[in-house]
Scaffold this active site. Structure first.
Site, PDB file in Angstrom:
ATOM      1  N   THR A   1       0.859  -1.294   0.012  1.00  0.00           N
ATOM      2  CA  THR A   1      -0.209   0.078   0.060  1.00  0.00           C
ATOM      3  C   THR A   1       0.881   1.248  -0.026  1.00  0.00           C
ATOM      4  O   THR A   1       0.267   2.222   0.339  1.00  0.00           O
ATOM      5  CB  THR A   1      -0.866   0.295   1.220  1.00  0.00           C
ATOM      6  OG1 THR A   1      -0.227   0.036   2.371  1.00  0.00           O
ATOM      7  CG2 THR A   1      -2.009  -1.236   1.218  1.00  0.00           C
ATOM      8  N   TRP A   2       2.272   1.127  -0.100  1.00  0.00           N
ATOM      9  CA  TRP A   2       3.039   2.506  -0.503  1.00  0.00           C
ATOM     10  C   TRP A   2       2.307   3.253  -1.523  1.00  0.00           C
ATOM     11  O   TRP A   2       2.034   2.831  -2.486  1.00  0.00           O
ATOM     12  CB  TRP A   2       4.279   2.089  -0.806  1.00  0.00           C
ATOM     13  CG  TRP A   2       5.317   3.189  -0.692  1.00  0.00           C
ATOM     14  CD1 TRP A   2       5.381   4.196   0.017  1.00  0.00           C
ATOM     15  CD2 TRP A   2       6.754   3.225  -1.344  1.00  0.00           C
ATOM     16  NE1 TRP A   2       6.382   5.018  -0.267  1.00  0.00           N
ATOM     17  CE2 TRP A   2       7.331   4.509  -1.061  1.00  0.00           C
ATOM     18  CE3 TRP A   2       7.286   2.118  -1.888  1.00  0.00           C
ATOM     19  CZ2 TRP A   2       8.537   4.714  -1.620  1.00  0.00           C
ATOM     20  CZ3 TRP A   2       8.826   2.532  -2.573  1.00  0.00           C
ATOM     21  CH2 TRP A   2       9.342   3.917  -2.160  1.00  0.00           C
TER      22      TRP A   2
ATOM     23  N   ASP B   1      -0.090  -4.877   3.882  1.00  0.00           N
ATOM     24  CA  ASP B   1       1.283  -4.220   4.411  1.00  0.00           C
ATOM     25  C   ASP B   1       1.134  -2.752   4.197  1.00  0.00           C
ATOM     26  O   ASP B   1       1.011  -2.126   3.390  1.00  0.00           O
ATOM     27  CB  ASP B   1       2.698  -4.584   3.497  1.00  0.00           C
ATOM     28  CG  ASP B   1       3.997  -4.093   4.005  1.00  0.00           C
ATOM     29  OD1 ASP B   1       4.477  -4.763   4.792  1.00  0.00           O
ATOM     30  OD2 ASP B   1       4.135  -3.178   3.244  1.00  0.00           O
TER      31      ASP B   1
ATOM     32  N   TYR C   1       4.052   5.785   5.403  1.00  0.00           N
ATOM     33  CA  TYR C   1       3.490   6.019   4.081  1.00  0.00           C
ATOM     34  C   TYR C   1       2.658   7.118   3.895  1.00  0.00           C
ATOM     35  O   TYR C   1       1.336   7.141   4.453  1.00  0.00           O
ATOM     36  CB  TYR C   1       2.658   4.705   3.502  1.00  0.00           C
ATOM     37  CG  TYR C   1       3.524   3.406   3.310  1.00  0.00           C
ATOM     38  CD1 TYR C   1       5.015   3.572   3.238  1.00  0.00           C
ATOM     39  CD2 TYR C   1       3.362   2.097   3.223  1.00  0.00           C
ATOM     40  CE1 TYR C   1       5.946   2.394   3.148  1.00  0.00           C
ATOM     41  CE2 TYR C   1       3.945   0.992   3.054  1.00  0.00           C
ATOM     42  CZ  TYR C   1       5.564   1.109   3.107  1.00  0.00           C
ATOM     43  OH  TYR C   1       6.214   0.222   3.033  1.00  0.00           O
TER      44      TYR C   1
ATOM     45  N   LEU D   1       7.239  -6.438  -8.287  1.00  0.00           N
ATOM     46  CA  LEU D   1       7.278  -6.054  -9.493  1.00  0.00           C
ATOM     47  C   LEU D   1       8.600  -4.861  -9.969  1.00  0.00           C
ATOM     48  O   LEU D   1       8.111  -4.314 -11.077  1.00  0.00           O
ATOM     49  CB  LEU D   1       5.907  -5.413 -10.123  1.00  0.00           C
ATOM     50  CG  LEU D   1       4.827  -6.618  -9.699  1.00  0.00           C
ATOM     51  CD1 LEU D   1       3.306  -5.910  -9.684  1.00  0.00           C
ATOM     52  CD2 LEU D   1       4.879  -7.655 -10.676  1.00  0.00           C
TER      53      LEU D   1
HETATM   54  P1  NAP Z   1       5.361  -3.239  -6.761  1.00  0.00           P
HETATM   55  O1  NAP Z   1       4.469  -3.683  -6.090  1.00  0.00           O
HETATM   56  O2  NAP Z   1       6.809  -3.839  -7.181  1.00  0.00           O
HETATM   57  O3  NAP Z   1       4.901  -2.158  -8.163  1.00  0.00           O
HETATM   58  C1  NAP Z   1       3.820  -1.303  -7.854  1.00  0.00           C
HETATM   59  C2  NAP Z   1       3.569  -0.955  -9.248  1.00  0.00           C
HETATM   60  O4  NAP Z   1       3.055  -1.979 -10.221  1.00  0.00           O
HETATM   61  C3  NAP Z   1       2.405   0.202  -9.346  1.00  0.00           C
HETATM   62  O5  NAP Z   1       2.644   1.207 -10.233  1.00  0.00           O
HETATM   63  C4  NAP Z   1       1.144  -0.431  -9.792  1.00  0.00           C
HETATM   64  O6  NAP Z   1       0.493   0.340 -10.497  1.00  0.00           O
HETATM   65  C5  NAP Z   1       1.850  -1.518 -11.039  1.00  0.00           C
HETATM   66  N1  NAP Z   1       1.097  -2.801 -10.846  1.00  0.00           N
HETATM   67  C6  NAP Z   1       0.849  -3.646 -10.053  1.00  0.00           C
HETATM   68  N2  NAP Z   1       0.232  -4.703 -10.676  1.00  0.00           N
HETATM   69  C7  NAP Z   1      -0.111  -4.328 -12.031  1.00  0.00           C
HETATM   70  C8  NAP Z   1      -0.719  -5.081 -12.940  1.00  0.00           C
HETATM   71  N3  NAP Z   1      -1.288  -6.306 -12.804  1.00  0.00           N
HETATM   72  N4  NAP Z   1      -0.541  -4.619 -13.988  1.00  0.00           N
HETATM   73  C9  NAP Z   1       0.071  -3.435 -14.323  1.00  0.00           C
HETATM   74  N5  NAP Z   1       0.735  -2.645 -13.591  1.00  0.00           N
HETATM   75  C10 NAP Z   1       0.676  -3.386 -12.397  1.00  0.00           C
HETATM   76  O7  NAP Z   1       6.215  -1.788  -5.802  1.00  0.00           O
HETATM   77  P2  NAP Z   1       6.124  -1.160  -4.607  1.00  0.00           P
HETATM   78  O8  NAP Z   1       4.774  -0.702  -4.283  1.00  0.00           O
HETATM   79  O9  NAP Z   1       7.346  -0.501  -4.332  1.00  0.00           O
HETATM   80  O10 NAP Z   1       6.255  -2.508  -3.573  1.00  0.00           O
HETATM   81  C11 NAP Z   1       5.166  -3.108  -3.053  1.00  0.00           C
HETATM   82  C12 NAP Z   1       4.823  -2.954  -1.506  1.00  0.00           C
HETATM   83  O11 NAP Z   1       6.053  -3.499  -0.859  1.00  0.00           O
HETATM   84  C13 NAP Z   1       4.607  -1.601  -1.238  1.00  0.00           C
HETATM   85  O12 NAP Z   1       3.579  -1.070  -1.618  1.00  0.00           O
HETATM   86  C14 NAP Z   1       4.730  -1.543  -0.141  1.00  0.00           C
HETATM   87  O13 NAP Z   1       3.582  -1.994   0.862  1.00  0.00           O
HETATM   88  C15 NAP Z   1       5.978  -2.378   0.381  1.00  0.00           C
HETATM   89  N6  NAP Z   1       7.317  -1.861   0.289  1.00  0.00           N
HETATM   90  C16 NAP Z   1       7.932  -1.878   1.442  1.00  0.00           C
HETATM   91  C17 NAP Z   1       9.183  -1.380   1.685  1.00  0.00           C
HETATM   92  C18 NAP Z   1      10.179  -1.312   2.915  1.00  0.00           C
HETATM   93  O14 NAP Z   1      10.944  -0.558   2.914  1.00  0.00           O
HETATM   94  N7  NAP Z   1       9.811  -2.312   3.624  1.00  0.00           N
HETATM   95  C19 NAP Z   1       9.718  -0.428   0.518  1.00  0.00           C
HETATM   96  C20 NAP Z   1       8.918  -0.571  -0.621  1.00  0.00           C
HETATM   97  C21 NAP Z   1       7.809  -1.231  -0.818  1.00  0.00           C
HETATM   98  P3  NAP Z   1      -1.355   0.289 -10.177  1.00  0.00           P
HETATM   99  O15 NAP Z   1      -1.312   0.920  -8.984  1.00  0.00           O
HETATM  100  O16 NAP Z   1      -1.777   1.190 -11.418  1.00  0.00           O
HETATM  101  O17 NAP Z   1      -1.903  -0.883 -10.514  1.00  0.00           O
END
Ligand code: NAP
Length: 282
Positions: A18-19, A47, A52, A194
């Site tokens: 949910t970032w 998460d 965030y 992703l």
């Molecule tokens: P991610 O999940 O790797 O990628 C998110 C991106 O992918 C968004 O732009 C989303 O766009 C797109 N997306 C997702 N499914 C899709 C699909 N089926 N088709 C096309 N595009 C798609 O990146 P993230 O948000 O960095 O990582 C996931 C989560 O991990 C975060 O939200 C957070 O909760 C957690 N996180 C934790 C840390 C830490 O330090 N612990 C750091 C970074 C992230 P749409 O919204 O348009 O679908």
């Protein structure tokens, strides 16, 4: 459906990241609908973090889950390093619980290491767990040396998970951290599975090997990337999506079984690490 056992709960190996959710008022309704679509499709892990959007993500999650049975949801939030002290952590947690409209977290993570002594942070996490305000605690952005240090601390071995960056093009942790965690039975929560998506510049979804395997499985490149992260045992992937359509499509990755041949093809496109690399972080 692939599952992972985390803090004594068996949950689907795909959770909801949910970032940056809750940051744009104009898509708030859509984002709440996306989280609910994921839960309705059987996902259980969400998460979030106090960081965030300065609590906006937690508020959005609180609104999304308020009509659901709390015990069906495995809720993770995180404390900022600056709040990870005996003096400030309790207040941080109470504020997170208020925003999330709940009275406990299933898992509370130390977001990344800061200046406060690790021993103090862990003692405070453990005391919040002992009181029942959190059911388990864990860490995030910890590398092997951090985990080894943690293992030497009183209560350090109660760590329920480590959340690190892990995806097909960022495989450094496979060299030594992931085997260590497997041996010690500490599940990995794989963030940015992703690579933050094509909009943020990832090219994995355009890679020929990924596209070819997607075609063979009648799947999308995104589903193959998630299936790849989840094929490792004890790994939970937490992609973020603000769109119900994307989220529901991602859920289908739980049913994809990559073959040994698929894995070899992907290894050729994105080789396994052959030496220790610095931990990748966002
Ligand atoms: P991610 O999940 O790797 O990628 C998110 C991106 O992918 C968004 O732009 C989303 O766009 C797109 N997306 C997702 N499914 C899709 C699909 N089926 N088709 C096309 N595009 C798609 O990146 P993230 O948000 O960095 O990582 C996931 C989560 O991990 C975060 O939200 C957070 O909760 C957690 N996180 C934790 C840390 C830490 O330090 N612990 C750091 C970074 C992230 P749409 O919204 O348009 O679908």
């Amino acid at each position: 459906m692939k599952t992972v056992t985390i803090a004594h709960h068996e949950v689907p190996a795909l959770g909801i990241g949910t970032w940056e959710m809750g940051d744009k008022p104009e898509i708030r309704t859509e984002e709440i609908a996306a989280i609910r679509a994921g839960l309705d499709a059987g996902l259980r892990v969400i998460d979030t973090a106090e960081m965030y959007g300065n609590g906006r993500s937690e508020k959005l999650v609180g609104e999304a889950i308020k009509t659901y049975q709390r015990s069906n949801i495995f809720l993770i939030s995180k404390v900022l390093p600056s709040n990870a002290s005996a003096e400030h952590m309790r207040r941080s947690l109470e504020n997170s619980l208020k925003r999330l409209q709940t009275d406990y977290l299933d898992l509370y993570l130390y977001h990344w290491r800061g200046a406060i002594p690790l021993e103090e942070t862990i003692a405070e996490l453990q005391s919040l767990q002992d009181e029942g305000l959190i059911h388990a605690w864990g860490v995030s952005n910890f590398d092997l040396a951090d985990m080894e240090e943690l293992w030497q601390l009183p209560s350090g071995r109660n760590c329920a998970a480590n959340e690190d960056l892990y995806n097909l093009e960022t495989r450094g942790i496979e060299y030594s951290l992931l085997p260590w965690q497997r041996e010690k039975q500490v599940p990995l929560i794989a963030y940015s599975p992703l690579g933050r998506g094509a909009k943020m510049g990832s090219t994995m979804m355009k890679n020929q090997a990924v596209l070819q395997i997607a075609e063979q499985h009648h799947a999308t490149a995104y589903q193959i990337l998630l299936a790849w992260v989840m094929q490792q045992p004890d790994v939970l992937a937490i992609p973020k999506s603000s769109s119900s359509e994307h989220l529901l499509s991602n859920v289908k990755a739980l049913e994809i079984e990559l073959t040994q041949e698929d894995l070899q093809t992907l290894d050729q496109a994105y080789p396994k690490p052959d030496h220790k690399e610095p931990l990748a972080i966002y």
